[in-house]
Design a protein around this motif. Structure first.
Motif, PDB file in Angstrom:
ATOM      1  N   ARG A   1     -30.616 -41.453  47.604  1.00 55.64           N
ATOM      2  CA  ARG A   1     -31.737 -42.271  47.134  1.00 55.64           C
ATOM      3  C   ARG A   1     -31.843 -42.307  45.613  1.00 55.64           C
ATOM      4  O   ARG A   1     -31.480 -41.334  44.935  1.00 55.64           O
ATOM      5  CB  ARG A   1     -33.059 -41.709  47.681  1.00 55.64           C
ATOM      6  CG  ARG A   1     -33.241 -41.804  49.171  1.00 55.64           C
ATOM      7  CD  ARG A   1     -34.528 -41.095  49.554  1.00 55.64           C
ATOM      8  NE  ARG A   1     -34.768 -41.133  50.989  1.00 55.64           N
ATOM      9  CZ  ARG A   1     -35.736 -41.838  51.571  1.00 55.64           C
ATOM     10  NH1 ARG A   1     -36.537 -42.579  50.848  1.00 55.64           N
ATOM     11  NH2 ARG A   1     -35.905 -41.798  52.882  1.00 55.64           N
TER      12      ARG A   1
ATOM     13  N   ASP B   1     -33.383 -36.596  50.687  1.00 59.42           N
ATOM     14  CA  ASP B   1     -33.095 -37.812  51.459  1.00 59.42           C
ATOM     15  C   ASP B   1     -33.788 -37.818  52.820  1.00 59.42           C
ATOM     16  O   ASP B   1     -33.599 -38.735  53.610  1.00 59.42           O
ATOM     17  CB  ASP B   1     -31.583 -37.948  51.656  1.00 59.42           C
ATOM     18  CG  ASP B   1     -30.858 -38.162  50.342  1.00 59.42           C
ATOM     19  OD1 ASP B   1     -31.253 -39.052  49.583  1.00 59.42           O
ATOM     20  OD2 ASP B   1     -29.894 -37.416  50.065  1.00 59.42           O
TER      21      ASP B   1
ATOM     22  N   GLU C   1     -36.521 -38.122  55.812  1.00 60.74           N
ATOM     23  CA  GLU C   1     -37.635 -39.008  56.169  1.00 60.74           C
ATOM     24  C   GLU C   1     -38.758 -38.139  56.719  1.00 60.74           C
ATOM     25  O   GLU C   1     -38.777 -37.784  57.896  1.00 60.74           O
ATOM     26  CB  GLU C   1     -37.188 -40.032  57.220  1.00 60.74           C
ATOM     27  CG  GLU C   1     -36.170 -41.050  56.734  1.00 60.74           C
ATOM     28  CD  GLU C   1     -36.772 -42.089  55.794  1.00 60.74           C
ATOM     29  OE1 GLU C   1     -38.012 -42.081  55.612  1.00 60.74           O
ATOM     30  OE2 GLU C   1     -36.019 -42.893  55.228  1.00 60.74           O
ATOM     31  N   SER C   2     -39.693 -37.764  55.862  1.00 57.21           N
ATOM     32  CA  SER C   2     -40.809 -36.929  56.294  1.00 57.21           C
ATOM     33  C   SER C   2     -41.906 -36.982  55.243  1.00 57.21           C
ATOM     34  O   SER C   2     -41.683 -37.404  54.103  1.00 57.21           O
ATOM     35  CB  SER C   2     -40.351 -35.477  56.492  1.00 57.21           C
ATOM     36  OG  SER C   2     -40.006 -34.896  55.239  1.00 57.21           O
ATOM     37  N   ASP C   3     -43.093 -36.548  55.625  1.00 56.81           N
ATOM     38  CA  ASP C   3     -44.220 -36.526  54.695  1.00 56.81           C
ATOM     39  C   ASP C   3     -43.948 -35.575  53.538  1.00 56.81           C
ATOM     40  O   ASP C   3     -44.251 -35.872  52.382  1.00 56.81           O
ATOM     41  CB  ASP C   3     -45.501 -36.108  55.417  1.00 56.81           C
ATOM     42  CG  ASP C   3     -46.002 -37.170  56.380  1.00 56.81           C
ATOM     43  OD1 ASP C   3     -45.557 -38.331  56.252  1.00 56.81           O
ATOM     44  OD2 ASP C   3     -46.819 -36.846  57.260  1.00 56.81           O
ATOM     45  N   ARG C   4     -43.353 -34.404  53.846  1.00 47.43           N
ATOM     46  CA  ARG C   4     -43.094 -33.427  52.786  1.00 47.43           C
ATOM     47  C   ARG C   4     -42.049 -33.954  51.806  1.00 47.43           C
ATOM     48  O   ARG C   4     -42.118 -33.713  50.604  1.00 47.43           O
ATOM     49  CB  ARG C   4     -42.667 -32.089  53.369  1.00 47.43           C
ATOM     50  CG  ARG C   4     -41.315 -32.101  54.075  1.00 47.43           C
ATOM     51  CD  ARG C   4     -40.818 -30.711  54.405  1.00 47.43           C
ATOM     52  NE  ARG C   4     -39.409 -30.752  54.793  1.00 47.43           N
ATOM     53  CZ  ARG C   4     -38.558 -29.747  54.598  1.00 47.43           C
ATOM     54  NH1 ARG C   4     -38.977 -28.632  54.033  1.00 47.43           N
ATOM     55  NH2 ARG C   4     -37.295 -29.851  54.985  1.00 47.43           N
TER      56      ARG C   4
ATOM     57  N   ASP D   1     -41.551 -37.210  51.170  1.00 44.49           N
ATOM     58  CA  ASP D   1     -42.234 -38.254  50.392  1.00 44.49           C
ATOM     59  C   ASP D   1     -43.034 -37.632  49.250  1.00 44.49           C
ATOM     60  O   ASP D   1     -43.030 -38.134  48.119  1.00 44.49           O
ATOM     61  CB  ASP D   1     -43.166 -39.061  51.289  1.00 44.49           C
ATOM     62  CG  ASP D   1     -42.410 -39.980  52.238  1.00 44.49           C
ATOM     63  OD1 ASP D   1     -41.223 -40.264  51.985  1.00 44.49           O
ATOM     64  OD2 ASP D   1     -43.015 -40.411  53.245  1.00 44.49           O
ATOM     65  N   LYS D   2     -43.709 -36.518  49.562  1.00 44.95           N
ATOM     66  CA  LYS D   2     -44.510 -35.845  48.544  1.00 44.95           C
ATOM     67  C   LYS D   2     -43.617 -35.311  47.429  1.00 44.95           C
ATOM     68  O   LYS D   2     -43.925 -35.450  46.232  1.00 44.95           O
ATOM     69  CB  LYS D   2     -45.298 -34.704  49.186  1.00 44.95           C
ATOM     70  CG  LYS D   2     -46.191 -33.946  48.205  1.00 44.95           C
ATOM     71  CD  LYS D   2     -46.929 -32.808  48.892  1.00 44.95           C
ATOM     72  CE  LYS D   2     -47.763 -32.037  47.874  1.00 44.95           C
ATOM     73  NZ  LYS D   2     -48.454 -30.873  48.485  1.00 44.95           N
TER      74      LYS D   2
ATOM     75  N   ARG E   1     -40.590 -36.354  46.556  1.00 46.51           N
ATOM     76  CA  ARG E   1     -40.000 -37.447  45.774  1.00 46.51           C
ATOM     77  C   ARG E   1     -41.020 -38.043  44.805  1.00 46.51           C
ATOM     78  O   ARG E   1     -40.673 -38.419  43.679  1.00 46.51           O
ATOM     79  CB  ARG E   1     -39.442 -38.515  46.712  1.00 46.51           C
ATOM     80  CG  ARG E   1     -38.133 -38.103  47.397  1.00 46.51           C
ATOM     81  CD  ARG E   1     -37.481 -39.256  48.132  1.00 46.51           C
ATOM     82  NE  ARG E   1     -38.232 -39.652  49.311  1.00 46.51           N
ATOM     83  CZ  ARG E   1     -38.011 -39.214  50.540  1.00 46.51           C
ATOM     84  NH1 ARG E   1     -37.043 -38.332  50.756  1.00 46.51           N
ATOM     85  NH2 ARG E   1     -38.734 -39.633  51.558  1.00 46.51           N
ATOM     86  N   ALA E   2     -42.283 -38.124  45.237  1.00 54.44           N
ATOM     87  CA  ALA E   2     -43.341 -38.640  44.351  1.00 54.44           C
ATOM     88  C   ALA E   2     -43.538 -37.699  43.161  1.00 54.44           C
ATOM     89  O   ALA E   2     -43.694 -38.145  42.008  1.00 54.44           O
ATOM     90  CB  ALA E   2     -44.645 -38.804  45.125  1.00 54.44           C
TER      91      ALA E   2
ATOM     92  N   SER F   1     -40.583 -38.084  40.806  1.00 51.16           N
ATOM     93  CA  SER F   1     -40.657 -39.333  40.053  1.00 51.16           C
ATOM     94  C   SER F   1     -41.551 -39.173  38.825  1.00 51.16           C
ATOM     95  O   SER F   1     -41.194 -39.615  37.722  1.00 51.16           O
ATOM     96  CB  SER F   1     -41.180 -40.455  40.952  1.00 51.16           C
ATOM     97  OG  SER F   1     -41.253 -41.668  40.235  1.00 51.16           O
TER      98      SER F   1
END
Length: 545
Positions: free
Chosen positions: A86, A384, A386-389, A391-392, A394-395, A398
């Motif tokens: 990603r 890479d 796919e999960s809530d943790r 996503d958190k 990666r945010a 960023s």
């Protein structure tokens, strides 16, 4: 016994730049380099705007630009989990070809283009060295010797006797020089012989640098072309530098603790970060270590050091080679002054007093860039996932990576250095500008870089400065300025009178009279020429402290 004004040991970027600057100043010198030729393995990939300002004076800036990434190539930087994963962050700068067009747009790049005639120039260090070497070969006063090695030296008050070995014939000859300048790298023999220590952080990380060609590389991933890819997954941690339109790269892979560089399978490592097999030709492999070290002394009487001999960097930020070239430009005019008789006995000492604080500043900044980057290279497959943790995470990454933009946008570091407390700078009492790594604040305060301004399309104020000192007069009246010029002539100091009666220049430089040094730094400024201008001239040439 053969005699030469300056002997330079080490024919890398800094040694070559020093030789070119001395040759441009009509100072004869010899360069001895133990290798048979230039190092074809690319190391640094960014020539700083400040370094390009020096190269502009020799007329090689365009050739260096054309030797690098094509000028219409997107200047993008990607932070990714891997090249089969990603995108986590991206910076997009306009291609070099488009820089002039952005003068009429908003944003950071427009502002940065007013700071210098250049942004960072993405050209491999090996290509830069070849261009400089070609220029050196055009100068009759430079003796470039590959396959020669400095074996020993002894100095007295008049000069240095160097024992130089011809590696092919094994013959050793004595060469007498007025100054020996060591640009012989991080393991400097000269520094070791002088018993000069290094201070700072050693062995912050170890890397293996894999130089390779892969014709279908860009077809193997979903990202666009880029100057640099930063894979953050801990198994691929490092960075990939692009050397052309997307077929030739250097992969700097960070080694794990206890791992040896010669254990690495280069092709497998490239295919691992890429996520698939492709045709790969390995061109060369070299190990290196990241440091933040600065020498405790930069010279011992007539023996002087520059570049990696006095400071060792991590490459994050692109400061190492560029700091070294500024060392070379600083010492070159001072050696010239001593050889020609217009330099005072405080002048050579000012090299250490000016450049060592910059070595400390820049190595610390590079180390901070590395520490920040290294701190986000600790995650694995979650990048890479796919999960809530995920996503958190990666945010969070960023946001973190946006704060690391100084890794790319570093003109504050490259242009904003200043020589505070220098014995050959005359302070004017004005407040010092903030030293911000990202943002350069143009100022003509004494001790700072003379600020660039476009006088007309394609013509920088730098193009009008003299080779030696320049007295910039921002007025139509030059009668008082002529008093200083005549005084300089009487005591043998080379100085050019440059009259530019322009309100924009006055707004930038603030004062009617400004003296710019041979290294494009401001030495003095005022709205009046004093009754005894000789005091100013003696101060800025090291006659008085």
């Amino acid at each position: 016994m053969k005699e030469v004004s300056v002997l330079i040991t080490g024919g890398g970027s800094v040694g070559l730049s020093l030789a070119a600057e001395l040759g441009w100043r009509n100072i004869d010198c010899m360069v001895v380099e133990q290798s048979a030729g230039l190092n074809n393995h690319p190391r640094a990939n960014a020539v700083a705007n400040r370094t390009m300002e020096y190269y502009r004076r020799w007329g090689i800036d365009k050739e260096i630009t054309e030797a690098g990434i094509p000028p219409d190539h997107p200047a993008d930087y990607y932070w990714v989990s891997s090249l089969h994963g990603r995108q986590l962050h991206r910076i997009s700068l306009p291609p070099f070809k488009k820089i002039r067009e952005v003068k009429d747009t908003g944003g950071y790049v427009k502002e940065e283009h007013t700071w210098s005639p250049y942004l960072k120039t993405i050209t491999g260090q090996n290509e830069v060295e070849q261009v400089i070497l070609n220029y050196i070969y055009s100068l009759p006063n430079i003796d470039m010797k590959f396959n020669y090695e400095l074996k020993n030296f002894d100095q007295d008050s008049l000069g240095v006797i160097c024992k130089v070995k011809n590696i092919k014939t094994e013959k050793i000859e004595d060469i007498k020089c007025k100054y020996l300048i060591a640009c012989d790298g991080g393991k400097s023999m000269v520094r070791e012989k002088l018993n000069i220590g290094l201070t700072g952080r050693a062995d912050m990380a170890k890397f293996v640098s894999i130089y390779f060609k892969a014709p279908d590389f860009m077809k193997c991933h979903k990202f666009g072309t880029a100057n640099i890819f930063f894979p953050l997954h801990k198994d691929y941690a490092g960075f990939l530098l692009n050397w052309d339109g997307g077929t030739t790269f250097t992969y700097h892979l960070m080694l794990k603790p206890g791992q040896s560089w010669n254990e690495i399978n280069a092709k497998n490592s490239i295919e691992a970060v890429l996520g698939k097999s492709t045709d790969i030709e390995i061109l060369s492999i070299q190990p290196w270590s990241a440091h933040a070290l600065v020498a405790d002394k930069y010279h011992d009487n007539r023996v002087i050091m520059a570049g990696d001999a006095v400071h060792l960097f991590t490459p994050t930020g692109g400061f190492g080679m560029n700091t070294g070239v500024s060392d070379a430009i600083d010492i070159a005019w001072k050696v010239q002054a001593m050889l020609e008789g217009w330099g005072g006995n405080k002048l050579i000492d000012s090299y250490f007093n000016e450049r060592r604080p910059i070595g400390i500043r820049n190595t610390k900044e590079a180390a901070d860039c590395f520490d920040q980057l290294n701190s986000v290279m600790v995650h694995g497959d979650i990048l890479d996932e796919e999960s809530d943790r995920a996503d958190k995470l990666r945010a969070e990454l960023s946001l973190n990576l946006k704060e690391q933009d100084k890794l790319i946008a570093s003109s504050g570091t490259l242009l904003g250095y200043r020589y505070n407390n220098s014995s050959i700078i005359i302070p004017d009492g004005t407040q010092e500008t903030i030293d911000n790594p990202r943002k350069y604040i143009p100022t003509a305060r004494p001790g700072h870089r003379a600020p660039h301004i476009w006088l007309e399309e394609g013509v920088s104020i730098y193009d009008k400065f003299g080779k030696n000192f320049t007295l910039l007069v921002i007025s139509n009246d030059i009668s008082d300025a002529n008093i200083l010029i005549c005084e300089a002539k009487n005591i043998g100091i080379p100085i050019k009178l440059l009259k530019i009666n322009d309100q924009d220049v006055l707004n930038l430089y603030k004062n009617k009279y400004v003296i710019i040094r041979p290294d494009l730094m401001v030495a003095w400024r005022s709205d009046i020429i004093p009754d005894k201008p000789v005091d100013i001239l003696n101060k800025i040439t090291g006659v008085i402290s």
